[in-house]
Motif scaffolding. Structure first.
Motif, PDB file in Angstrom:
ATOM      1  N   LEU A  55     105.996  75.436  72.799  1.00  0.00           N
ATOM      2  CA  LEU A  55     105.128  76.432  72.174  1.00  0.00           C
ATOM      3  C   LEU A  55     103.638  75.990  72.109  1.00  0.00           C
ATOM      4  O   LEU A  55     102.839  76.774  72.167  1.00  0.00           O
ATOM      5  N   PHE A  60     102.534  78.318  78.418  1.00  0.00           N
ATOM      6  CA  PHE A  60     102.939  79.239  77.496  1.00  0.00           C
ATOM      7  C   PHE A  60     101.782  79.833  76.813  1.00  0.00           C
ATOM      8  O   PHE A  60     101.558  80.982  76.263  1.00  0.00           O
ATOM      9  N   LEU A  61     100.735  78.867  76.347  1.00  0.00           N
ATOM     10  CA  LEU A  61      99.398  79.472  75.769  1.00  0.00           C
ATOM     11  C   LEU A  61      98.678  80.242  76.533  1.00  0.00           C
ATOM     12  O   LEU A  61      98.128  81.307  76.487  1.00  0.00           O
ATOM     13  N   ARG A  63     100.166  82.139  79.018  1.00  0.00           N
ATOM     14  CA  ARG A  63     100.842  83.588  79.096  1.00  0.00           C
ATOM     15  C   ARG A  63     100.586  84.416  77.954  1.00  0.00           C
ATOM     16  O   ARG A  63     100.397  85.570  77.891  1.00  0.00           O
ATOM     17  N   LYS A  64     100.494  83.527  76.626  1.00  0.00           N
ATOM     18  CA  LYS A  64     100.394  84.394  75.362  1.00  0.00           C
ATOM     19  C   LYS A  64      99.041  84.870  75.457  1.00  0.00           C
ATOM     20  O   LYS A  64      98.866  86.069  74.792  1.00  0.00           O
ATOM     21  N   VAL A  67      99.119  88.004  77.514  1.00  0.00           N
ATOM     22  CA  VAL A  67      99.663  89.234  76.814  1.00  0.00           C
ATOM     23  C   VAL A  67      98.884  89.747  75.666  1.00  0.00           C
ATOM     24  O   VAL A  67      98.813  90.921  75.563  1.00  0.00           O
ATOM     25  N   LEU A  68      98.063  88.990  75.072  1.00  0.00           N
ATOM     26  CA  LEU A  68      97.113  89.513  73.937  1.00  0.00           C
ATOM     27  C   LEU A  68      96.232  90.332  74.426  1.00  0.00           C
ATOM     28  O   LEU A  68      95.764  91.519  74.064  1.00  0.00           O
TER      29      LEU A  68
END
Length: 114
Positions: A55, A60-61, A63-64, A67-68
């Motif tokens: 996480l 991952f960060l 991609r997050k 998305v945001l």
């Protein structure tokens, strides 16, 4: 539940509760159980640690974050569309709203007079 006595043979299928277990358990058996519990807790900690690592990974960060950002753009578009509908509604109903406000004022004055 069947009580276990010293004469009763104990198999893996035989349930043993603390009340009915043989009181001749050794301290070594207790220590072994504690060690197994600690190993289980350590395994849980490693699973949590590896999940935290995933996480917190840069991929991952990133991609997050993407998305945001996409969600923000989508919400901004929705807000703009809603504000446009609001302005259209205001222009369509403005004369009716003014007339209703006037009638409410007239009725209020008439009520005061009576």
């Amino acid at each position: 539940e069947t009580p276990v006595s010293p004469e009763t043979p104990v198999s893996p299928e035989t349930p043993v509760s603390p009340e009915t277990s043989d009181s001749s358990e050794t301290p070594e058996a207790d220590e072994q159980t504690e060690v197994e519990d600690e190993k289980s807790e350590a395994d849980d900690g490693e699973a949590t640690l590896s999940t935290d690592d995933i996480l917190n990974s840069p991929a991952f960060l990133n991609r997050k974050l993407q998305v945001l950002k996409d969600d923000m753009v989508s919400l901004d578009e929705s807000i703009a569309a809603a504000e446009e509908e609001l302005e259209e509604g205001k222009s369509e109903w403005e004369s009716s709203i003014k007339q209703l406000k006037f009638e409410v004022c007239v009725l209020g004055v008439m009520r005061l007079i009576q």
